[in-house]
Scaffold this motif. Structure first.
Motif, mmCIF file in Angstrom:
data_model
loop_
_atom_site.group_PDB
_atom_site.id
_atom_site.type_symbol
_atom_site.label_atom_id
_atom_site.label_comp_id
_atom_site.label_asym_id
_atom_site.label_seq_id
_atom_site.Cartn_x
_atom_site.Cartn_y
_atom_site.Cartn_z
ATOM 1 N N ILE A 117 59.065 72.844 77.972
ATOM 2 C CA ILE A 117 58.555 74.205 78.167
ATOM 3 C C ILE A 117 58.118 74.758 76.811
ATOM 4 O O ILE A 117 58.921 74.815 75.872
ATOM 5 N N VAL A 119 56.817 77.998 74.688
ATOM 6 C CA VAL A 119 56.703 79.449 74.648
ATOM 7 C C VAL A 119 55.649 79.789 73.600
ATOM 8 O O VAL A 119 55.806 79.444 72.426
ATOM 9 N N GLU A 138 55.038 72.594 80.443
ATOM 10 C CA GLU A 138 54.918 73.907 81.079
ATOM 11 C C GLU A 138 54.714 74.960 79.997
ATOM 12 O O GLU A 138 55.267 74.844 78.897
ATOM 13 N N CYS A 139 53.918 75.984 80.302
ATOM 14 C CA CYS A 139 53.631 77.043 79.327
ATOM 15 C C CYS A 139 54.235 78.365 79.798
ATOM 16 O O CYS A 139 54.048 78.774 80.946
ATOM 17 N N HIS A 140 54.952 79.012 78.889
ATOM 18 C CA HIS A 140 55.504 80.346 79.144
ATOM 19 C C HIS A 140 54.890 81.279 78.102
ATOM 20 O O HIS A 140 55.082 81.080 76.897
ATOM 21 N N ILE A 155 65.307 80.859 77.203
ATOM 22 C CA ILE A 155 65.028 79.749 78.117
ATOM 23 C C ILE A 155 65.966 78.580 77.834
ATOM 24 O O ILE A 155 66.423 77.888 78.758
#
Length: 379
Positions: A117, A119, A138-140, A155
């Motif tokens: 992930i 950020v 995954e991109c936050h 996270i």
């Protein structure tokens, strides 16, 4: 085997085996394999007619499998996490990043079958976001660059994962004494050149880890080379170096991958010989100029590096010095088609690169360095 305790002695029990480390052994083997295949990159030597007696070298880190200098850092962070027992077979990995590091980390997470992930600021280039997703990451997104640290930590807690934390661990995860780091690679490739020991290495700062590696290696090898670090607008690094204020803050850089709103733990000012801070227009203009002369686009941070290199070269010419200067091509310009190479984006952000383009072209062709807006360049 008996488990009965005798007087003064602990009971004998089966000792643990190493079966739990099998995944770590396999993971390290895969990371080392990538290192053997991709660690060394080309050292380019473009010729500029206006700079006789000064040899310019560009270490092209854009040719790594993930397209940037951060490929080396990401591999080191993974090795560091595994060897410290922080990364296992089912660990979720989290990073705070402006893009390129996250692209490389997503690649290695996919290589090891781990969830990743990233950020990152919402303003991160579309091409970097697509690359992260392409490697299964995954991109936050956050609205303010300064929020990436706290959100990444949150996270990490929520997933019971591991925050790779490039900004803290960059300077400690890389073996600055050698082990095929970028500094060792540069000096090895320079050995048979006309000026094998560079007068200067020029590097911008993102985590600060690469400049720390370069500066430490120079000192470890007892070399005469000096290190110039180039900073950008709205970054805290220059003020920290100049004033000794490691608590300095800023609003955050528009040049993706370098400049930070705070002084990162991996920034080591004591190994830096000189710093300059240049306008964003100069960085982007230098990227355009160098791209045209290499016949391919390079990224904005490389433009910053190249402007700093030209500034050093101009000073050497003024002093009548000969020698070599080395800087890095950090990544490819295709990631910035919608920003640094988009005239509409430049106009919207009120960035006029044309005066700096003319200035740099004149310098590279004639050796005449006309410093525009001298108050805008801090040194």
């Amino acid at each position: 085997m008996t488990t009965t305790e005798t007087s003064g002695c602990p009971a004998l029990i089966p000792l643990p085996d190493c079966n739990g480390r099998e995944w770590a052994r396999t993971a390290i083997s895969r990371l080392q394999g990538d290192g053997r295949r991709s660690a060394d990159t080309h050292l380019l030597k473009p010729l500029f007619p206006g700079l006789p007696g000064i040899s310019i070298y560009l270490k092209d880190e854009s040719t790594h499998p993930t397209g940037s200098l951060k490929h080396r850092l990401a591999r080191s962070l993974f090795l560091y996490g595994i060897c410290n027992g922080k990364i296992g077979q089912h660990t979720t990995l989290v990073e705070a990043s402006s893009g390129s590091t996250a692209v490389s980390e997503a690649y290695f997470a996919q290589l090891l079958g781990l969830r990743f992930i990233a950020v990152m600021p919402r303003s991160t280039s579309r091409q970097k976001i697509q690359a992260i997703a392409g490697f299964g990451g995954e991109c936050h997104f956050v609205d303010r660059a300064a929020d990436v640290y706290d959100v990444a930590l949150a996270i990490e807690r929520e997933t019971n994962g591991h925050y790779l934390d490039q900004f803290t661990n960059a300077e400690r995860a890389t073996d600055w004494r050698g082990n095929n780091n970028v500094a060792e690679s540069i000096f090895r490739q320079m050995e048979e050149e006309e000026f094998p020991v560079p007068e200067w290495l020029v590097m911008s700062a993102g985590t600060g880890g690469t400049s720390a590696t370069l500066g430490r290696y120079i000192r470890y090898r007892n070399l005469d080379t000096r290190l110039c670090v180039v900073d950008v607008e709205n970054s805290a690094f220059y003020d920290a170096w100049k004033n000794g204020d490691l608590q300095a803050t800023a609003s955050g850089s528009r040049i993706e991958g370098i400049g930070r709103p705070r002084v990162e733990p991996s920034f080591v000012p004591g190994v830096i010989d000189h710093m300059i801070r240049v306008p964003d227009a100069a960085s982007i203009a230098a990227g355009h100029v160098l791209s045209e002369r290499l016949f391919r686009r390079i990224g904005g941070s490389t433009g910053t590096n190249f402007f700093g290199l030209c500034w050093i070269a101009a000073n050497m010419i003024q002093e009548g010095r000969r020698g070599s200067i080395v800087t890095l091509i950090c990544d490819s310009g295709h990631r910035y088609a919608d920003t640094f190479y988009d005239r509409q984006w430049l106009a919207t952000n009120k960035i006029d690169i044309d005066p700096y383009r003319r200035m740099l072209d004149r310098f590279l062709d004639t050796g005449v360095f006309e410093q525009l807006f001298p108050d805008a360049i801090a040194s």
